[in-house]
Motif scaffolding. Structure first.
Motif, PDB file in Angstrom:
ATOM      1  N   GLU A 138       0.837  -1.204   0.000  1.00  0.00           N
ATOM      2  CA  GLU A 138       0.000   0.000   0.000  1.00  0.00           C
ATOM      3  C   GLU A 138       0.872   1.254   0.000  1.00  0.00           C
ATOM      4  OE1 GLU A 138      -3.228   2.737   0.396  1.00  0.00           O
ATOM      5  OE2 GLU A 138      -3.071   0.688  -0.363  1.00  0.00           O
ATOM      6  N   ALA A 139       1.955   1.249   0.774  1.00  0.00           N
ATOM      7  CA  ALA A 139       2.860   2.403   0.808  1.00  0.00           C
ATOM      8  C   ALA A 139       3.485   2.636  -0.563  1.00  0.00           C
ATOM      9  CB  ALA A 139       3.945   2.177   1.857  1.00  0.00           C
ATOM     10  N   GLN A 140       3.881   1.561  -1.241  1.00  0.00           N
ATOM     11  CA  GLN A 140       4.475   1.708  -2.571  1.00  0.00           C
ATOM     12  C   GLN A 140       3.447   2.230  -3.566  1.00  0.00           C
ATOM     13  OE1 GLN A 140       7.871   1.135  -3.410  1.00  0.00           O
ATOM     14  NE2 GLN A 140       7.150   2.295  -5.178  1.00  0.00           N
ATOM     15  N   GLU A 141       2.193   1.793  -3.444  1.00  0.00           N
ATOM     16  CA  GLU A 141       1.134   2.281  -4.328  1.00  0.00           C
ATOM     17  C   GLU A 141       0.912   3.784  -4.128  1.00  0.00           C
ATOM     18  OE1 GLU A 141      -2.253  -0.104  -3.479  1.00  0.00           O
ATOM     19  OE2 GLU A 141      -1.558  -1.831  -4.665  1.00  0.00           O
TER      20      GLU A 141
ATOM     21  N   ASP B 202      14.228   6.564   3.930  1.00  0.00           N
ATOM     22  CA  ASP B 202      13.892   5.397   4.764  1.00  0.00           C
ATOM     23  C   ASP B 202      12.458   4.977   4.431  1.00  0.00           C
ATOM     24  OD1 ASP B 202      16.405   5.334   5.961  1.00  0.00           O
ATOM     25  OD2 ASP B 202      15.817   6.798   7.479  1.00  0.00           O
ATOM     26  N   THR B 203      11.550   5.032   5.406  1.00  0.00           N
ATOM     27  CA  THR B 203      10.160   4.634   5.128  1.00  0.00           C
ATOM     28  C   THR B 203       9.249   5.845   4.916  1.00  0.00           C
ATOM     29  OG1 THR B 203       9.680   4.500   7.496  1.00  0.00           O
ATOM     30  CG2 THR B 203      10.404   2.478   6.408  1.00  0.00           C
ATOM     31  N   LYS B 204       9.824   7.033   4.855  1.00  0.00           N
ATOM     32  CA  LYS B 204       9.027   8.238   4.637  1.00  0.00           C
ATOM     33  C   LYS B 204       9.076   8.641   3.173  1.00  0.00           C
ATOM     34  CE  LYS B 204       9.784  10.038   9.317  1.00  0.00           C
ATOM     35  NZ  LYS B 204      10.292  11.170  10.137  1.00  0.00           N
ATOM     36  N   ILE B 205       7.987   9.235   2.701  1.00  0.00           N
ATOM     37  CA  ILE B 205       7.907   9.708   1.325  1.00  0.00           C
ATOM     38  C   ILE B 205       8.133  11.216   1.321  1.00  0.00           C
ATOM     39  CG2 ILE B 205       6.424   9.932  -0.707  1.00  0.00           C
ATOM     40  CD1 ILE B 205       4.869   7.478   0.288  1.00  0.00           C
TER      41      ILE B 205
ATOM     42  N   ILE C 215      -3.969  14.331  -4.293  1.00  0.00           N
ATOM     43  CA  ILE C 215      -3.567  13.032  -4.847  1.00  0.00           C
ATOM     44  C   ILE C 215      -3.944  11.905  -3.886  1.00  0.00           C
ATOM     45  CG2 ILE C 215      -1.572  11.614  -5.497  1.00  0.00           C
ATOM     46  CD1 ILE C 215      -0.214  14.234  -6.442  1.00  0.00           C
ATOM     47  N   LEU C 216      -3.698  12.111  -2.587  1.00  0.00           N
ATOM     48  CA  LEU C 216      -4.034  11.078  -1.611  1.00  0.00           C
ATOM     49  C   LEU C 216      -5.545  10.872  -1.524  1.00  0.00           C
ATOM     50  CD1 LEU C 216      -1.541  11.791   1.326  1.00  0.00           C
ATOM     51  CD2 LEU C 216      -1.457   9.964  -0.365  1.00  0.00           C
ATOM     52  N   GLU C 217      -6.305  11.960  -1.550  1.00  0.00           N
ATOM     53  CA  GLU C 217      -7.765  11.840  -1.511  1.00  0.00           C
ATOM     54  C   GLU C 217      -8.272  11.035  -2.701  1.00  0.00           C
ATOM     55  OE1 GLU C 217      -9.052  15.861  -1.388  1.00  0.00           O
ATOM     56  OE2 GLU C 217      -8.747  16.088   0.792  1.00  0.00           O
ATOM     57  N   ALA C 218      -7.742  11.326  -3.890  1.00  0.00           N
ATOM     58  CA  ALA C 218      -8.163  10.599  -5.093  1.00  0.00           C
ATOM     59  C   ALA C 218      -7.751   9.128  -5.009  1.00  0.00           C
ATOM     60  CB  ALA C 218      -7.554  11.252  -6.332  1.00  0.00           C
ATOM     61  N   HIS C 219      -6.554   8.880  -4.470  1.00  0.00           N
ATOM     62  CA  HIS C 219      -6.072   7.497  -4.356  1.00  0.00           C
ATOM     63  C   HIS C 219      -6.963   6.687  -3.421  1.00  0.00           C
ATOM     64  CE1 HIS C 219      -3.314   4.110  -3.890  1.00  0.00           C
ATOM     65  NE2 HIS C 219      -3.442   4.249  -2.571  1.00  0.00           N
ATOM     66  N   PHE C 220      -7.259   7.237  -2.243  1.00  0.00           N
ATOM     67  CA  PHE C 220      -8.085   6.508  -1.272  1.00  0.00           C
ATOM     68  C   PHE C 220      -9.516   6.348  -1.778  1.00  0.00           C
ATOM     69  CE2 PHE C 220      -4.854   8.230   1.854  1.00  0.00           C
ATOM     70  CZ  PHE C 220      -4.221   7.021   2.017  1.00  0.00           C
ATOM     71  N   GLN C 221     -10.012   7.328  -2.537  1.00  0.00           N
ATOM     72  CA  GLN C 221     -11.358   7.220  -3.085  1.00  0.00           C
ATOM     73  C   GLN C 221     -11.427   6.086  -4.110  1.00  0.00           C
ATOM     74  OE1 GLN C 221     -14.138   8.816  -2.084  1.00  0.00           O
ATOM     75  NE2 GLN C 221     -15.229   7.472  -3.522  1.00  0.00           N
TER      76      GLN C 221
ATOM     77  N   PRO D 261       4.516   7.111   7.719  1.00  0.00           N
ATOM     78  CA  PRO D 261       3.592   5.995   7.955  1.00  0.00           C
ATOM     79  C   PRO D 261       2.545   6.405   8.967  1.00  0.00           C
ATOM     80  CG  PRO D 261       5.869   5.247   7.978  1.00  0.00           C
ATOM     81  CD  PRO D 261       5.910   6.748   7.958  1.00  0.00           C
ATOM     82  N   PRO D 262       1.282   5.986   8.803  1.00  0.00           N
ATOM     83  CA  PRO D 262       0.739   5.068   7.804  1.00  0.00           C
ATOM     84  C   PRO D 262       0.272   5.742   6.509  1.00  0.00           C
ATOM     85  CG  PRO D 262      -0.927   5.506   9.450  1.00  0.00           C
ATOM     86  CD  PRO D 262       0.291   6.278   9.869  1.00  0.00           C
ATOM     87  N   TYR D 263       0.868   6.869   6.154  1.00  0.00           N
ATOM     88  CA  TYR D 263       0.693   7.491   4.832  1.00  0.00           C
ATOM     89  C   TYR D 263      -0.737   7.973   4.568  1.00  0.00           C
ATOM     90  CZ  TYR D 263       4.907   4.651   4.472  1.00  0.00           C
ATOM     91  OH  TYR D 263       6.111   4.055   4.720  1.00  0.00           O
ATOM     92  N   THR D 264      -1.358   8.551   5.582  1.00  0.00           N
ATOM     93  CA  THR D 264      -2.676   9.158   5.400  1.00  0.00           C
ATOM     94  C   THR D 264      -2.511  10.674   5.322  1.00  0.00           C
ATOM     95  OG1 THR D 264      -3.101   9.396   7.776  1.00  0.00           O
ATOM     96  CG2 THR D 264      -3.710   7.293   6.751  1.00  0.00           C
TER      97      THR D 264
END
Length: 234
Positions: free
Chosen positions: A153-156, A171-174, A207-213, A184-187
């Motif tokens: 999910e993080a990679q997506e 590291d694990t942050k974008i 972008i995140l709103e569209a992705h989660f939708q 994380p958890p990338y919300t």
């Protein structure tokens, strides 16, 4: 005389000395003189056998190229027009080879590259090195786009953002456009923006709103039933 000499060569089997310390195949070797001929070659490590036209031997790359594509059904077709299915084989992988037929050559030419048909042009080593360096750069770039130790999910989410904005992993942050950090958890609640990153922050939110939708819509979509064909005989 020429025909008898040719027949005396065809069918002879030569097993070259192979290994990391072997001498390069030079102008006096059997393989060099067989350029353009039909050969059958046995290769390490599984003793695979390839049969085809010896296209070239190269003591720079320490390898040969063999075209295993079948000859066209029309015997009068030019060799240059024949299809190609080329295999590159390092010298060190050659266990043995058999010369099974002489190839088409320029009339009156000696053995080797000069008389081969189709003709063999000089290899542009600078162009090859440039392509190699470009390929390495692209591979490193692709590798940098893959998160280490993150979820699918993080990679997506990373891929969704990177299609619009410059994005990298820390590291694990974008990190988005060097202004916004998605932790994380990338919300949307996990966004942090540096001063001056208000525009990037707004774009990342969209972008995140569209992705989660899209994920929500796909999850609510009813599964499609696959019809079952009636059994024969009732």
């Amino acid at each position: 005389m020429a025909e008898s000499k040719r027949q005396s060569i065809v069918g002879k089997v030569a097993t070259p000395k192979v290994g990391p310390t072997k001498d390069v195949i030079d102008g006096d070797s059997i393989l060099y003189k067989a350029v353009g001929a039909r050969i059958k070659i046995t290769c390490a490590p599984y003793e695979n056998v390839l049969e085809g036209t010896l296209f070239t031997t190269c003591n720079v790359t320490n390898a040969i190229a063999i075209n295993t594509a079948p000859a066209p059904p029309n015997p009068s077709a030019l060799l240059a027009s024949q299809p190609g299915d080329y295999h590159i084989i390092p010298f060190a992988h050659i266990l043995s080879f058999e010369l099974i037929g002489m190839g088409e050559r320029v009339s009156g030419s000696g053995p080797g590259f000069d008389g081969a048909l189709p003709s063999i042009s000089k290899v542009d080593m600078d162009a090859i090195k440039s392509r190699e360096e470009q390929t390495i750069r692209e591979m490193k770039k692709r590798d940098a786009q893959k998160g280490k130790g993150v979820s699918k999910e993080a990679q997506e989410i990373f891929d969704a953002i990177s299609r619009t904005l410059p994005t990298r992993w820390a590291d694990t942050k974008i990190v988005v456009n060097d202004y916004v950090i998605v932790s994380p958890p990338y919300t949307i609640d996990n966004l942090q923006a540096a001063p001056g990153g208000e525009r990037t922050l707004a774009q990342t939110c969209k972008i995140l709103e569209a992705h989660f939708q899209r994920k929500k819509t796909a999850g609510n979509r009813a599964p499609v039933a696959t019809p079952i064909a009636p059994r024969k005989g009732g």
